[in-house]
Design a protein around this motif. Sequence first.
Motif, short mmCIF file in Angstrom:
data_model
loop_
_atom_site.label_atom_id
_atom_site.label_comp_id
_atom_site.label_asym_id
_atom_site.label_seq_id
_atom_site.Cartn_x
_atom_site.Cartn_y
_atom_site.Cartn_z
N UNK A 1 -33.08 55.34 -8.09
CA UNK A 1 -34.20 56.17 -7.63
C UNK A 1 -34.02 56.49 -6.14
N UNK A 2 -33.48 55.53 -5.37
CA UNK A 2 -33.18 55.80 -3.96
C UNK A 2 -32.08 56.86 -3.84
N UNK A 3 -31.08 56.77 -4.72
CA UNK A 3 -30.00 57.77 -4.71
C UNK A 3 -30.57 59.17 -4.99
N UNK A 4 -31.49 59.26 -5.96
CA UNK A 4 -32.11 60.56 -6.26
C UNK A 4 -32.85 61.10 -5.05
N UNK A 5 -33.50 60.22 -4.29
CA UNK A 5 -34.21 60.69 -3.08
C UNK A 5 -33.23 61.26 -2.07
N UNK B 1 -47.09 63.74 0.27
CA UNK B 1 -46.11 64.83 0.26
C UNK B 1 -45.38 64.87 1.60
N UNK B 2 -44.08 65.06 1.55
CA UNK B 2 -43.32 65.23 2.78
C UNK B 2 -43.04 63.93 3.53
N UNK B 3 -43.32 62.77 2.93
CA UNK B 3 -42.99 61.49 3.58
C UNK B 3 -41.47 61.40 3.75
N UNK B 4 -41.01 60.84 4.87
CA UNK B 4 -39.59 60.77 5.17
C UNK B 4 -38.88 59.70 4.35
N UNK B 5 -37.53 59.75 4.35
CA UNK B 5 -36.75 58.80 3.54
C UNK B 5 -37.00 57.33 3.92
N UNK B 6 -37.14 57.04 5.21
CA UNK B 6 -37.33 55.64 5.62
C UNK B 6 -38.67 55.12 5.10
N UNK B 7 -39.71 55.97 5.16
CA UNK B 7 -41.03 55.59 4.64
C UNK B 7 -40.95 55.32 3.14
N UNK B 8 -40.26 56.22 2.43
CA UNK B 8 -40.19 56.08 0.97
C UNK B 8 -39.36 54.86 0.56
N UNK C 1 -47.56 53.33 3.85
CA UNK C 1 -48.29 54.59 3.75
C UNK C 1 -49.43 54.55 2.74
N UNK C 2 -50.23 55.59 2.79
CA UNK C 2 -51.29 55.78 1.79
C UNK C 2 -50.64 56.12 0.46
N UNK C 3 -51.24 55.64 -0.61
CA UNK C 3 -50.71 55.93 -1.95
C UNK C 3 -51.87 56.17 -2.91
N UNK C 4 -51.53 56.79 -4.05
CA UNK C 4 -52.41 56.78 -5.20
C UNK C 4 -51.68 55.99 -6.27
#
Lengths: 224, 212
Positions: A141-145, B179-186, B157-160
């Motif tokens: 899932x990280x790779x997909x991101x 929406x639009x959260x950066x890769x490090x946040x995700x 971050x905020x989530x649902x």
Amino acid sequence: MIFYDYILSPSCYRVRLFAAVIGRRLDLRAVDFHPGQEHRSDAMLALNPAGTLPVLKDDGIVLTESTAILTYLAAHDAPAWLGDDTPVMRARVAQWLAFAQRLTDSAGAARAHDMLLAPGDIDALRAEATTALRELEAALSAARRRGESFLAGNRPTIADIACFPHVALAPDGGLPLDPYPSIRLWMRALRGLEGFIEMPGIHRLHELLPEPGPMPDVIRKERA
Amino acid sequence: MTTDWTPAALSRDIPAASAAPGQLGETDLAIWRSASGRIAAWSDRCPHRGMRLSHGFVRGERLSCIYHGWGYGEGGQCVRIPAHPELTPPEAIKVPVFAAAEASGVVWVADGTPAGAPPEFPGFEGFRSLRIHAPATVLARAFGGAGHVIEGTLGPCAVVALIQPLPGNVSALHLLAPEGAGPATLDALSLAAEALRRTAEAQAEQAEEETA
């Protein structure tokens, strides 16, 4: 290259699949692993004292570990499958090749327990396999991101081939794959590779093949 | 918040011309998207031999069974039996169909005709679905909330959090991220979700031991 093979072995399938994808012809020798135990015959033990399959024999070399065989075939015929010669990609390939062994020891052992009556603590094996599958799902899932479809980057390597069979066959060991959407999409990408071959329990992407025969309304129209 | 709809998957996990397994209560579903992008939720059982249709394949606007290739179109109607290419399949050969709709990157399913559209969460999009071996109540508590729709914070971050109860004291967590959260946040959110799963599963195990 002579390849000692067992049709139901995921480790043997790794090699058959990779050889098919890169267009390498193997001289297949079927070994009666179950129920014949032929891999423990004197002739096979002389070739591989560990008594495991697969075994690859080529000019002056005998290889008995499927990931080593993948490395050999890739270096021989298709070096792009070893990954780019960068520290990150080389290390990722090595990391996932080692992970493939964890899959063999957990999901593979659970399947061997359920299908081939192999010994083992099935609950412990399934718990280990679930940990591994969750790790794989998180990584994919990280790779997909990052916009990548494969384990080591944006194109498949021998690491994907090494991990694929035991993941795809995990349901045989009581490990459903329903909870893993990124694993499903990764397997879809691998099943769609040019030259992909099947093994019992793993099918190709039928949607890539042309529809067999016309639809009823077409037949009726042609006759009218 | 209550709704007739059940969150069953994330839109991003079912790309065009593919099928995936899903669940509505005790019912197994084949959730699939046609080549043109239409989402549908059907019973996960081919009327012919009972094979799971979620193992099937999509060509154009039809879902076909992997076993004998029977093809089903609009409304679950069988439209093609490859072994009898000249036959128009009888109307009785039909897959039970459920309501399916997408909102905020979530695939929602329902039995019958639900009142209204599924809920929207403006500013959020589908992030990850995780299977958690804990009942929905335990998972909600681990989240610090209650119910099946929790708007809160997880990790960075905020989530649902949409919690889908599954049979056998199991839940699915469908997580929406800004929406639009950066890769490090995700990446950090993904780790926080894994940690939440460990907590919920440990709590469920402990509760089970206490009642045993």
